[in-house]
Design a protein around this motif. Structure first.
Motif, PDB file in Angstrom:
ATOM      1  N   TRP A  41       0.819  -1.204   0.000  1.00 54.32           N
ATOM      2  CA  TRP A  41       0.000   0.000   0.000  1.00 54.32           C
ATOM      3  C   TRP A  41       0.861   1.266   0.000  1.00 54.32           C
ATOM      4  O   TRP A  41       0.559   2.224  -0.732  1.00 54.32           O
ATOM      5  CB  TRP A  41      -0.956  -0.005   1.190  1.00 54.32           C
ATOM      6  N   PRO A  42       1.964   1.354   0.779  1.00 51.87           N
ATOM      7  CA  PRO A  42       2.826   2.548   0.681  1.00 51.87           C
ATOM      8  C   PRO A  42       3.372   2.760  -0.731  1.00 51.87           C
ATOM      9  O   PRO A  42       3.550   3.905  -1.158  1.00 51.87           O
ATOM     10  CB  PRO A  42       3.962   2.245   1.669  1.00 51.87           C
ATOM     11  N   ALA A  43       3.628   1.663  -1.461  1.00 45.40           N
ATOM     12  CA  ALA A  43       4.119   1.805  -2.827  1.00 45.40           C
ATOM     13  C   ALA A  43       3.054   2.428  -3.723  1.00 45.40           C
ATOM     14  O   ALA A  43       3.338   3.342  -4.515  1.00 45.40           O
ATOM     15  CB  ALA A  43       4.546   0.454  -3.378  1.00 45.40           C
ATOM     16  N   TRP A  44       1.819   1.943  -3.610  1.00 51.07           N
ATOM     17  CA  TRP A  44       0.742   2.519  -4.420  1.00 51.07           C
ATOM     18  C   TRP A  44       0.504   3.982  -4.053  1.00 51.07           C
ATOM     19  O   TRP A  44       0.253   4.831  -4.923  1.00 51.07           O
ATOM     20  CB  TRP A  44      -0.550   1.722  -4.237  1.00 51.07           C
ATOM     21  N   GLN A  45       0.612   4.300  -2.767  1.00 51.60           N
ATOM     22  CA  GLN A  45       0.443   5.702  -2.357  1.00 51.60           C
ATOM     23  C   GLN A  45       1.516   6.587  -2.987  1.00 51.60           C
ATOM     24  O   GLN A  45       1.226   7.690  -3.465  1.00 51.60           O
ATOM     25  CB  GLN A  45       0.508   5.798  -0.826  1.00 51.60           C
ATOM     26  N   LEU A  47       3.206   6.043  -5.719  1.00 53.65           N
ATOM     27  CA  LEU A  47       2.999   6.122  -7.163  1.00 53.65           C
ATOM     28  C   LEU A  47       1.887   7.108  -7.513  1.00 53.65           C
ATOM     29  O   LEU A  47       2.011   7.911  -8.451  1.00 53.65           O
ATOM     30  CB  LEU A  47       2.658   4.736  -7.711  1.00 53.65           C
ATOM     31  N   HIS A  48       0.787   7.067  -6.768  1.00 55.32           N
ATOM     32  CA  HIS A  48      -0.342   7.946  -7.072  1.00 55.32           C
ATOM     33  C   HIS A  48      -0.029   9.403  -6.727  1.00 55.32           C
ATOM     34  O   HIS A  48      -0.559  10.329  -7.358  1.00 55.32           O
ATOM     35  CB  HIS A  48      -1.586   7.488  -6.303  1.00 55.32           C
ATOM     36  N   ALA A  49       0.836   9.606  -5.721  1.00 54.49           N
ATOM     37  CA  ALA A  49       1.136  10.970  -5.297  1.00 54.49           C
ATOM     38  C   ALA A  49       2.289  11.587  -6.078  1.00 54.49           C
ATOM     39  O   ALA A  49       2.518  12.797  -5.975  1.00 54.49           O
ATOM     40  CB  ALA A  49       1.465  10.989  -3.800  1.00 54.49           C
ATOM     41  N   ALA A  50       3.010  10.801  -6.861  1.00 49.91           N
ATOM     42  CA  ALA A  50       4.204  11.288  -7.547  1.00 49.91           C
ATOM     43  C   ALA A  50       3.852  12.275  -8.661  1.00 49.91           C
ATOM     44  O   ALA A  50       2.819  12.160  -9.323  1.00 49.91           O
ATOM     45  CB  ALA A  50       4.987  10.123  -8.128  1.00 49.91           C
ATOM     46  N   ASP A  51       4.747  13.247  -8.854  1.00 54.08           N
ATOM     47  CA  ASP A  51       4.591  14.156  -9.987  1.00 54.08           C
ATOM     48  C   ASP A  51       4.996  13.484 -11.289  1.00 54.08           C
ATOM     49  O   ASP A  51       4.406  13.734 -12.339  1.00 54.08           O
ATOM     50  CB  ASP A  51       5.453  15.404  -9.762  1.00 54.08           C
ATOM     51  N   ARG A  52       6.030  12.616 -11.219  1.00 57.59           N
ATOM     52  CA  ARG A  52       6.444  11.852 -12.393  1.00 57.59           C
ATOM     53  C   ARG A  52       6.907  10.480 -11.931  1.00 57.59           C
ATOM     54  O   ARG A  52       7.488  10.321 -10.861  1.00 57.59           O
ATOM     55  CB  ARG A  52       7.566  12.572 -13.153  1.00 57.59           C
ATOM     56  N   VAL A  53       6.634   9.482 -12.771  1.00 64.03           N
ATOM     57  CA  VAL A  53       7.077   8.107 -12.515  1.00 64.03           C
ATOM     58  C   VAL A  53       7.927   7.693 -13.704  1.00 64.03           C
ATOM     59  O   VAL A  53       7.473   7.754 -14.855  1.00 64.03           O
ATOM     60  CB  VAL A  53       5.889   7.144 -12.339  1.00 64.03           C
ATOM     61  N   LEU A  54       9.152   7.278 -13.443  1.00 61.92           N
ATOM     62  CA  LEU A  54      10.101   6.932 -14.501  1.00 61.92           C
ATOM     63  C   LEU A  54      10.533   5.484 -14.365  1.00 61.92           C
ATOM     64  O   LEU A  54      10.614   4.934 -13.264  1.00 61.92           O
ATOM     65  CB  LEU A  54      11.340   7.823 -14.418  1.00 61.92           C
ATOM     66  N   GLY A  70      -3.840   3.383 -13.658  1.00 64.84           N
ATOM     67  CA  GLY A  70      -3.946   4.820 -13.914  1.00 64.84           C
ATOM     68  C   GLY A  70      -2.675   5.606 -13.682  1.00 64.84           C
ATOM     69  O   GLY A  70      -2.699   6.840 -13.683  1.00 64.84           O
ATOM     70  N   THR A  71      -1.564   4.925 -13.515  1.00 73.26           N
ATOM     71  CA  THR A  71      -0.291   5.608 -13.299  1.00 73.26           C
ATOM     72  C   THR A  71       0.431   5.788 -14.627  1.00 73.26           C
ATOM     73  O   THR A  71       0.640   4.818 -15.365  1.00 73.26           O
ATOM     74  CB  THR A  71       0.610   4.798 -12.345  1.00 73.26           C
ATOM     75  N   THR A  72       0.791   7.006 -14.939  1.00 72.08           N
ATOM     76  CA  THR A  72       1.557   7.283 -16.153  1.00 72.08           C
ATOM     77  C   THR A  72       3.034   7.035 -15.885  1.00 72.08           C
ATOM     78  O   THR A  72       3.612   7.646 -14.975  1.00 72.08           O
ATOM     79  CB  THR A  72       1.361   8.736 -16.603  1.00 72.08           C
ATOM     80  N   VAL A  73       3.625   6.134 -16.640  1.00 75.93           N
ATOM     81  CA  VAL A  73       5.029   5.781 -16.455  1.00 75.93           C
ATOM     82  C   VAL A  73       5.794   6.184 -17.707  1.00 75.93           C
ATOM     83  O   VAL A  73       5.450   5.774 -18.818  1.00 75.93           O
ATOM     84  CB  VAL A  73       5.209   4.267 -16.190  1.00 75.93           C
ATOM     85  N   GLU A  74       6.842   6.993 -17.515  1.00 76.47           N
ATOM     86  CA  GLU A  74       7.672   7.439 -18.627  1.00 76.47           C
ATOM     87  C   GLU A  74       8.890   6.519 -18.730  1.00 76.47           C
ATOM     88  O   GLU A  74       9.546   6.234 -17.729  1.00 76.47           O
ATOM     89  CB  GLU A  74       8.141   8.872 -18.405  1.00 76.47           C
ATOM     90  N   THR A  92       8.011  15.378  -6.534  1.00 79.24           N
ATOM     91  CA  THR A  92       8.356  14.000  -6.178  1.00 79.24           C
ATOM     92  C   THR A  92       8.446  13.165  -7.442  1.00 79.24           C
ATOM     93  O   THR A  92       7.511  13.159  -8.262  1.00 79.24           O
ATOM     94  CB  THR A  92       7.304  13.383  -5.238  1.00 79.24           C
ATOM     95  N   VAL A  93       9.569  12.479  -7.607  1.00 80.54           N
ATOM     96  CA  VAL A  93       9.768  11.591  -8.749  1.00 80.54           C
ATOM     97  C   VAL A  93       9.983  10.181  -8.224  1.00 80.54           C
ATOM     98  O   VAL A  93      10.839   9.944  -7.364  1.00 80.54           O
ATOM     99  CB  VAL A  93      10.976  12.026  -9.605  1.00 80.54           C
ATOM    100  N   VAL A  94       9.197   9.240  -8.717  1.00 76.72           N
ATOM    101  CA  VAL A  94       9.349   7.827  -8.374  1.00 76.72           C
ATOM    102  C   VAL A  94      10.080   7.140  -9.517  1.00 76.72           C
ATOM    103  O   VAL A  94       9.676   7.249 -10.677  1.00 76.72           O
ATOM    104  CB  VAL A  94       7.994   7.144  -8.125  1.00 76.72           C
ATOM    105  N   VAL A  95      11.155   6.455  -9.201  1.00 77.97           N
ATOM    106  CA  VAL A  95      11.903   5.681 -10.184  1.00 77.97           C
ATOM    107  C   VAL A  95      11.618   4.201  -9.920  1.00 77.97           C
ATOM    108  O   VAL A  95      11.959   3.684  -8.853  1.00 77.97           O
ATOM    109  CB  VAL A  95      13.413   5.958 -10.087  1.00 77.97           C
ATOM    110  N   VAL A  96      10.975   3.546 -10.869  1.00 74.41           N
ATOM    111  CA  VAL A  96      10.718   2.111 -10.750  1.00 74.41           C
ATOM    112  C   VAL A  96      11.994   1.385 -11.146  1.00 74.41           C
ATOM    113  O   VAL A  96      12.392   1.392 -12.311  1.00 74.41           O
ATOM    114  CB  VAL A  96       9.542   1.675 -11.644  1.00 74.41           C
ATOM    115  N   ALA A  97      12.662   0.803 -10.171  1.00 74.55           N
ATOM    116  CA  ALA A  97      13.985   0.219 -10.404  1.00 74.55           C
ATOM    117  C   ALA A  97      13.893  -1.025 -11.274  1.00 74.55           C
ATOM    118  O   ALA A  97      12.927  -1.800 -11.199  1.00 74.55           O
ATOM    119  CB  ALA A  97      14.646  -0.128  -9.077  1.00 74.55           C
TER     120      ALA A  97
END
Length: 337
Positions: A41-45, A47-54, A70-74, A92-97
């Motif tokens: 759940w913290p991960a989904w939070q 992701l949803h709160a991030a300004d960008r997801v890379l 519904g998460t936009t991933v660049e 906030t930027v989330v980087v999906v490793a």
């Protein structure tokens, strides 16, 4: 696809605004041993709160599930400097490793932080999924599958051809236990486990009655649950003796054997075989006199039966005595034990 821009947008602010709000970088890690999409759940939070997801890997197994949610991933792999810049202004930027964990990016961020010349964003490592106990067994199954398919030696092996290795590994495991060597014990357990996985992989290819490692595991799980009614059912057992009674009674119903000698492998070492027969006889409450005969074999049989009645494993006792004999031989040779 066009590479995303890493220039600060007007909303990010400039000058003092950027200095006052350096933003946040979240490195999101996942386990390939857990089904994609099963995130904390913290991960989904995050992701949803991030300004960008890379994400640098366009084929990352999590991406379809993130986009479905519904998460936009660049698809992008920014440098440490670019990532710090895009966070400026409190973003906030989330980087999906990726599977490698983004070592180049994390090393670059560490260098920037150590330089003291850059106001760093808040850095957070967020595990999005964790390995369950036993998860590394999935890796073993995958590795064995590839070896079976690509290794010239492994691809030709059969159950009969591997049988001798199973015996050898079992004896080496016993030796590690008796030596009390923890490192050796861990290694030998792995070698025994390899035999199980190898045989199960070969069994998948049988044209008539194939089965897999899942069938093997499923079978032993069913057996353990059924033979432990005091754990998984309504039976009660408070002593090891009562547990053994449950086990033997349930096993007898399962096997429907006509003789207590059924199921005892005759190919095992002689002392162990004699002790096992004696154990079955004693447990069944039978009065069976030892066969009359002369010679070492009958004497050893009598010793094995006596040992079993006294709660001593004759095979282990003989090994212990043989080790002492080996040490005496080495001393006579002037060698260290």
């Amino acid at each position: 696809m066009n590479a995303p821009s890493f220039e600060p947008t007007p909303e990010q602010g400039t000058g003092s605004d950027m200095a006052a709000a350096p933003g946040r970088i979240v490195l999101l890690t996942t386990s390939h041993r857990v089904a994609p999409g099963l995130l904390s759940w913290p991960a989904w939070q995050a992701l949803h709160a991030a300004d960008r997801v890379l994400c640098a890997d366009g084929a990352h197994p999590q991406l379809p599930y993130l986009r479905e949610a519904g998460t936009t991933v660049e698809e992008a792999s920014p440098t440490a400097e670019e990532l710090v810049d895009v966070c400026a202004g409190g973003r906030t930027v989330v980087v999906v490793a990726t599977g490698e964990g983004e070592p180049a990016l994390t090393d670059g961020l560490a260098r920037l932080a150590g330089s003291g010349r850059v106001q760093m964003p808040e850095l957070e490592l967020l595990p999005a999924s964790y390995d369950l106990p036993g998860a590394r067994l999935l890796d073993l199954v995958q590795v064995m599958d590839r070896i079976r398919a690509e290794c010239p030696w492994s691809s030709q092996q059969t159950h009969k051809g591997l049988a001798k290795y199973g015996i050898e590994e079992a004896y080496e495991l016993v030796e590690a236990i008796e030596d009390g060597d923890r490192d050796e014990l861990r290694e030998e357990l792995g070698d025994v486990l390899l035999q199980v996985v190898f045989h199960a992989r070969i069994a998948e290819e049988d044209p008539d009655t194939p089965f897999s490692i899942d069938d093997v595991a499923g079978g032993i799980v069913t057996k353990l649950i059924h033979r432990h009614p005091h754990v998984f059912g309504d039976e009660t057992a408070t002593t090891p003796e009562e547990v053994k009674e449950h086990w033997l009674r349930t096993k007898a119903v399962e096997k429907q054997r006509t003789s207590v000698t059924e199921g005892i492998p005759l190919g095992q070492p002689g002392l162990a075989l004699a002790a096992k027969l004696a154990s079955r006889v004693r447990t069944a409450g039978l009065e069976v006199p030892l066969p009359a005969g002369e010679g070492i074999g009958y004497e050893l049989l009598g010793l094995a039966v006596r040992a079993e009645a006294a709660g001593v494993d004759p095979e282990a006792a003989l090994r212990s005595a043989a080790r002492a004999y080996r040490d005496a031989v080495r001393r006579a040779e002037g060698l260290a034990e």
